[in-house]
Write a protein that holds these residues in place. Structure first.
Motif, PDB file in Angstrom:
ATOM      1  N   PRO A  42       0.810  -1.220   0.000  1.00 10.22           N
ATOM      2  CA  PRO A  42       0.000   0.000   0.000  1.00 10.22           C
ATOM      3  C   PRO A  42       0.844   1.271   0.000  1.00 10.22           C
ATOM      4  O   PRO A  42       0.598   2.190   0.768  1.00 10.22           O
ATOM      5  CB  PRO A  42      -0.779  -0.141   1.312  1.00 10.22           C
ATOM      6  CG  PRO A  42       0.160  -0.875   2.216  1.00 10.22           C
ATOM      7  CD  PRO A  42       1.004  -1.766   1.357  1.00 10.22           C
ATOM      8  N   THR A  43       1.876   1.319  -0.850  1.00  9.81           N
ATOM      9  CA  THR A  43       2.782   2.482  -0.861  1.00  9.81           C
ATOM     10  C   THR A  43       2.464   3.362  -2.069  1.00  9.81           C
ATOM     11  O   THR A  43       1.997   2.867  -3.088  1.00  9.81           O
ATOM     12  CB  THR A  43       4.252   1.994  -0.947  1.00  9.81           C
ATOM     13  OG1 THR A  43       4.426   0.913  -0.030  1.00  9.81           O
ATOM     14  CG2 THR A  43       5.216   3.088  -0.614  1.00  9.81           C
ATOM     15  N   GLN A  51      11.797   7.702  -6.069  1.00  9.72           N
ATOM     16  CA  GLN A  51      12.897   7.130  -5.284  1.00  9.72           C
ATOM     17  C   GLN A  51      13.705   6.111  -6.103  1.00  9.72           C
ATOM     18  O   GLN A  51      14.923   6.196  -6.206  1.00  9.72           O
ATOM     19  CB  GLN A  51      12.276   6.453  -4.049  1.00  9.72           C
ATOM     20  CG  GLN A  51      13.189   5.616  -3.222  1.00  9.72           C
ATOM     21  CD  GLN A  51      14.012   6.451  -2.254  1.00  9.72           C
ATOM     22  OE1 GLN A  51      13.501   7.376  -1.648  1.00  9.72           O
ATOM     23  NE2 GLN A  51      15.276   6.141  -2.156  1.00  9.72           N
ATOM     24  N   ARG A  55      17.584   6.432  -8.275  1.00 11.89           N
ATOM     25  CA  ARG A  55      18.723   5.545  -7.980  1.00 11.89           C
ATOM     26  C   ARG A  55      19.179   4.775  -9.224  1.00 11.89           C
ATOM     27  O   ARG A  55      20.372   4.595  -9.447  1.00 11.89           O
ATOM     28  CB  ARG A  55      18.348   4.568  -6.879  1.00 11.89           C
ATOM     29  CG  ARG A  55      18.238   5.267  -5.537  1.00 11.89           C
ATOM     30  CD  ARG A  55      18.243   4.256  -4.474  1.00 11.89           C
ATOM     31  NE  ARG A  55      17.985   4.828  -3.161  1.00 11.89           N
ATOM     32  CZ  ARG A  55      17.847   4.099  -2.086  1.00 11.89           C
ATOM     33  NH1 ARG A  55      17.921   2.798  -2.166  1.00 11.89           N
ATOM     34  NH2 ARG A  55      17.618   4.666  -0.926  1.00 11.89           N
ATOM     35  N   THR A  85      20.139   2.463   4.829  1.00 13.86           N
ATOM     36  CA  THR A  85      18.684   2.618   4.682  1.00 13.86           C
ATOM     37  C   THR A  85      18.015   1.301   4.313  1.00 13.86           C
ATOM     38  O   THR A  85      17.002   0.916   4.896  1.00 13.86           O
ATOM     39  CB  THR A  85      18.372   3.651   3.569  1.00 13.86           C
ATOM     40  OG1 THR A  85      18.939   4.884   3.953  1.00 13.86           O
ATOM     41  CG2 THR A  85      16.884   3.809   3.353  1.00 13.86           C
ATOM     42  N   ARG A  89      15.330  -0.858   6.228  1.00 21.17           N
ATOM     43  CA  ARG A  89      13.979  -0.935   5.646  1.00 21.17           C
ATOM     44  C   ARG A  89      13.543  -2.389   5.457  1.00 21.17           C
ATOM     45  O   ARG A  89      12.437  -2.775   5.839  1.00 21.17           O
ATOM     46  CB  ARG A  89      13.959  -0.182   4.310  1.00 21.17           C
ATOM     47  CG  ARG A  89      12.572  -0.047   3.701  1.00 21.17           C
ATOM     48  CD  ARG A  89      12.542   1.105   2.720  1.00 21.17           C
ATOM     49  NE  ARG A  89      13.244   0.827   1.486  1.00 21.17           N
ATOM     50  CZ  ARG A  89      12.656   0.364   0.382  1.00 21.17           C
ATOM     51  NH1 ARG A  89      11.364   0.128   0.366  1.00 21.17           N
ATOM     52  NH2 ARG A  89      13.369   0.167  -0.705  1.00 21.17           N
ATOM     53  N   TYR A  93      10.480  -4.568   7.117  1.00 21.99           N
ATOM     54  CA  TYR A  93       9.440  -5.325   6.397  1.00 21.99           C
ATOM     55  C   TYR A  93       9.409  -6.783   6.875  1.00 21.99           C
ATOM     56  O   TYR A  93       8.351  -7.349   7.108  1.00 21.99           O
ATOM     57  CB  TYR A  93       9.692  -5.312   4.888  1.00 21.99           C
ATOM     58  CG  TYR A  93       9.571  -3.952   4.222  1.00 21.99           C
ATOM     59  CD1 TYR A  93       8.750  -2.961   4.732  1.00 21.99           C
ATOM     60  CD2 TYR A  93      10.284  -3.661   3.057  1.00 21.99           C
ATOM     61  CE1 TYR A  93       8.647  -1.718   4.108  1.00 21.99           C
ATOM     62  CE2 TYR A  93      10.184  -2.429   2.428  1.00 21.99           C
ATOM     63  CZ  TYR A  93       9.370  -1.465   2.958  1.00 21.99           C
ATOM     64  OH  TYR A  93       9.269  -0.248   2.339  1.00 21.99           O
ATOM     65  N   ARG A 109      13.984   2.645  11.257  1.00 22.59           N
ATOM     66  CA  ARG A 109      13.342   2.853   9.953  1.00 22.59           C
ATOM     67  C   ARG A 109      12.805   4.282   9.837  1.00 22.59           C
ATOM     68  O   ARG A 109      12.904   4.904   8.792  1.00 22.59           O
ATOM     69  CB  ARG A 109      12.206   1.822   9.788  1.00 22.59           C
ATOM     70  CG  ARG A 109      11.174   2.134   8.716  1.00 22.59           C
ATOM     71  CD  ARG A 109      11.641   1.707   7.349  1.00 22.59           C
ATOM     72  NE  ARG A 109      10.639   1.944   6.326  1.00 22.59           N
ATOM     73  CZ  ARG A 109      10.765   2.849   5.357  1.00 22.59           C
ATOM     74  NH1 ARG A 109      11.838   3.598   5.273  1.00 22.59           N
ATOM     75  NH2 ARG A 109       9.828   2.985   4.441  1.00 22.59           N
ATOM     76  N   PHE A 113      16.442   8.052   8.457  1.00 21.32           N
ATOM     77  CA  PHE A 113      16.308   8.809   7.199  1.00 21.32           C
ATOM     78  C   PHE A 113      16.522  10.315   7.409  1.00 21.32           C
ATOM     79  O   PHE A 113      16.904  11.034   6.483  1.00 21.32           O
ATOM     80  CB  PHE A 113      14.927   8.549   6.571  1.00 21.32           C
ATOM     81  CG  PHE A 113      13.813   9.364   7.189  1.00 21.32           C
ATOM     82  CD1 PHE A 113      13.487  10.622   6.699  1.00 21.32           C
ATOM     83  CD2 PHE A 113      13.116   8.896   8.295  1.00 21.32           C
ATOM     84  CE1 PHE A 113      12.471  11.372   7.280  1.00 21.32           C
ATOM     85  CE2 PHE A 113      12.116   9.634   8.882  1.00 21.32           C
ATOM     86  CZ  PHE A 113      11.796  10.880   8.377  1.00 21.32           C
ATOM     87  N   GLU A 124      24.683  12.129  -4.077  1.00 22.96           N
ATOM     88  CA  GLU A 124      24.234  12.000  -5.468  1.00 22.96           C
ATOM     89  C   GLU A 124      24.506  13.297  -6.241  1.00 22.96           C
ATOM     90  O   GLU A 124      25.044  13.277  -7.360  1.00 22.96           O
ATOM     91  CB  GLU A 124      22.735  11.668  -5.495  1.00 22.96           C
ATOM     92  CG  GLU A 124      22.439  10.273  -4.943  1.00 22.96           C
ATOM     93  CD  GLU A 124      20.945   9.992  -4.771  1.00 22.96           C
ATOM     94  OE1 GLU A 124      20.132  10.566  -5.506  1.00 22.96           O
ATOM     95  OE2 GLU A 124      20.598   9.173  -3.892  1.00 22.96           O
ATOM     96  N   HIS A 176       7.186  13.384   3.083  1.00 25.67           N
ATOM     97  CA  HIS A 176       6.404  12.140   3.111  1.00 25.67           C
ATOM     98  C   HIS A 176       6.895  11.254   4.253  1.00 25.67           C
ATOM     99  O   HIS A 176       6.104  10.710   5.028  1.00 25.67           O
ATOM    100  CB  HIS A 176       6.526  11.407   1.770  1.00 25.67           C
ATOM    101  CG  HIS A 176       6.029   9.994   1.812  1.00 25.67           C
ATOM    102  ND1 HIS A 176       4.677   9.687   1.746  1.00 25.67           N
ATOM    103  CD2 HIS A 176       6.677   8.811   1.970  1.00 25.67           C
ATOM    104  CE1 HIS A 176       4.545   8.360   1.851  1.00 25.67           C
ATOM    105  NE2 HIS A 176       5.728   7.813   1.976  1.00 25.67           N
ATOM    106  N   GLN A 180       5.088   9.894   7.597  1.00 23.94           N
ATOM    107  CA  GLN A 180       5.045   8.466   7.946  1.00 23.94           C
ATOM    108  C   GLN A 180       5.570   8.250   9.365  1.00 23.94           C
ATOM    109  O   GLN A 180       5.057   7.444  10.120  1.00 23.94           O
ATOM    110  CB  GLN A 180       5.915   7.648   6.970  1.00 23.94           C
ATOM    111  CG  GLN A 180       5.358   7.527   5.577  1.00 23.94           C
ATOM    112  CD  GLN A 180       4.046   6.772   5.575  1.00 23.94           C
ATOM    113  OE1 GLN A 180       2.978   7.367   5.666  1.00 23.94           O
ATOM    114  NE2 GLN A 180       4.114   5.461   5.499  1.00 23.94           N
TER     115      GLN A 180
END
Ligand SMILES: CCCCCCCCCCCCC[C@@H](O)CC(=O)SCCNC(=O)CCNC(=O)[C@H](O)C(C)(C)COP(=O)(O)OP(=O)(O)OC[C@H]1O[C@@H](n2cnc3c(N)ncnc32)[C@H](O)[C@@H]1OP(=O)(O)O
Length: 195
Positions: A42-43, A51, A55, A85, A89, A93, A109, A113, A124, A176, A180
């Motif tokens: 449900p993302t 995202q 990458r 990360t 993550r 899960y 989690r 971030f 980057e 975001h 969360q």
């Protein structure tokens, strides 16, 4: 990465030693977009899409393609941020699916971030910046006129536009995650604009 640094005492050659694993896993991350599209997770498709694509772009069209920048310190910055990360993550899960989520993993989690996102983005952007002179000099991936399709493309300017696009896009991802964080750690109701 830690083992490499301990053995060699330098970051030079690190990218070369991990590039196969990096390319494999980051390319397979495209499945994350598919999972959102078909509703397995449900993302937000938009958040995941930006995202993952940024990458893939960094891996294939910048670091893989522009060899002179592979030993830049900035590459280590984003590699370390991405790695910490993703370890956090996917642990989150996995333990969530097992219904045994240690609080530290949940906390990590939704807290790591705060630092890792800006550090990763800085890595980057600095890497793309380091690539600019080489791209300008070689004209790589660029299409010059005249040609039979009457099309022109300048990869140098494309990189500049990509760097500029972090200004509107990165805050969206960061806020975001802050929403969360409030939802998961503090149980606050969150309204997402893009859903
Ligand atoms: C072509 C050129 C394009 C160039 C574009 C340039 C613009 C780029 C601008 C910005 C780029 C950012 C770059 C980025 O690479 C920098 C970094 O990553 S630096 C390192 C730090 N990064 C982070 O910390 C990333 C944090 N962000 C995220 O984790 C994500 O936003 C994201 C994973 C996409 C979304 O997280 P969110 O919390 O919204 O949702 P989740 O997916 O985690 O969870 C929702 C529920 O689904 C369950 N779920 C999801 N996936 C799985 C799975 N694989 N297995 C099991 N369960 C899963 C999850 O448990 C949740 O369930 P529940 O709601 O029940 O808790």
């Amino acid at each position: 990465m830690v083992r490499f640094y301990m053995e060699k005492g330098t970051h030079r050659g690190l990218y070369k030693s991990i590039q196969k694993t990096l390319k494999f896993f980051q390319t397979f991350a495209l499945l994350e977009i598919v999972h959102c599209l078909i509703g397995i997770v449900p993302t937000s498709v938009l958040v995941t899409g930006v995202q993952v694509s940024s990458r893939i772009f960094m891996v294939w069209l910048v670091t893989h393609s522009i060899k002179p920048i592979q030993n830049e310190e900035s590459v280590v910055l984003f590699l370390v941020s991405w790695t910490v990360t993703e370890i956090t993550r996917y642990s989150f899960y996995t333990f969530s699916l097992l219904n045994h989520l240690p609080y530290f993993i949940k906390w990590a989690r939704y807290n790591f971030f705060i630092i890792l996102y800006p550090v990763g983005v800085a890595g980057e952007l600095l890497t793309i910046y380091a690539a600019l002179p080489y791209v300008k000099k070689t004209g790589m991936f660029s299409i010059r006129l005249p040609n039979k399709y009457n099309v022109s493309f300048d990869y140098y300017y494309f990189l500049l536009i990509t760097m500029a696009s972090y200004i509107p896009l990165f805050p969206q991802l960061y806020f975001h995650m802050l929403r969360q964080r409030r939802k998961v750690l503090h149980g606050e109701a969150v309204v997402e604009k893009d859903e």
